[in-house]
Scaffold this motif. Structure first.
Motif: not given
Length: 137
Positions: A61-66, A72-74, A76-83, A113-118
């Motif tokens: 979803g972030a790939v679709q937005l940014y 996008l990297l921010g 992704g890092i935020g999602l990892v830290l959230m998890g 894997a989600g970021l790889a959609v980019r």
């Protein structure tokens, strides 16, 4: 020089709608991660797939937005830290959940894997969908 609100976002007609839906999805993952788990039959490691899919969807979803890689990297890092943070919170703040490192790993792999959609043609699917709907209207 006119500054555009949300310069990091792709040029949507309704950027607030899409960003708001993504934020709602992130919020839903937070709430569902800390709420008591629904009754389910025990499956060894079966929830790891759910963790992977949830974080894959958020990152895709972030790939679709940014539009811009730093944003996008921010995300992704935020999602990892959230998890990772939610796994810690499950162990520290709830009595119905427990911290599992394997869940944090599944979350992180889902983000990657989600970021790889980019790197695929699907990176602009939401933008194409919105533009296609605008033409139909």
């Amino acid at each position: 020089m006119k500054r555009r609100l949300g310069r990091s976002l792709k040029p949507f007609r309704r950027p607030g709608l899409w960003a708001g839906l993504w934020c709602a999805a992130v919020s839903a993952v937070v709430v569902l991660s800390l709420a008591p788990p629904p009754p389910m039959p025990p499956v060894d490691g079966g929830d790891k797939f759910g963790h992977f899919i949830a974080y894959f969807v958020l990152a895709a979803g972030a790939v679709q937005l940014y539009a811009r890689w730093p944003s996008l990297l921010g995300a992704g890092i935020g999602l990892v830290l959230m998890g990772v943070g939610l796994e810690y919170a499950q162990g520290a703040l709830t009595e119905t959940r427990q911290m599992e490192r394997a869940d944090a790993l599944a979350n992180t792999l889902g983000v990657a894997a989600g970021l790889a959609v980019r790197l695929t043609p699907w990176r602009d699917a939401l933008l194409r969908l919105e533009r296609g709907r605008a033409r139909d209207a």
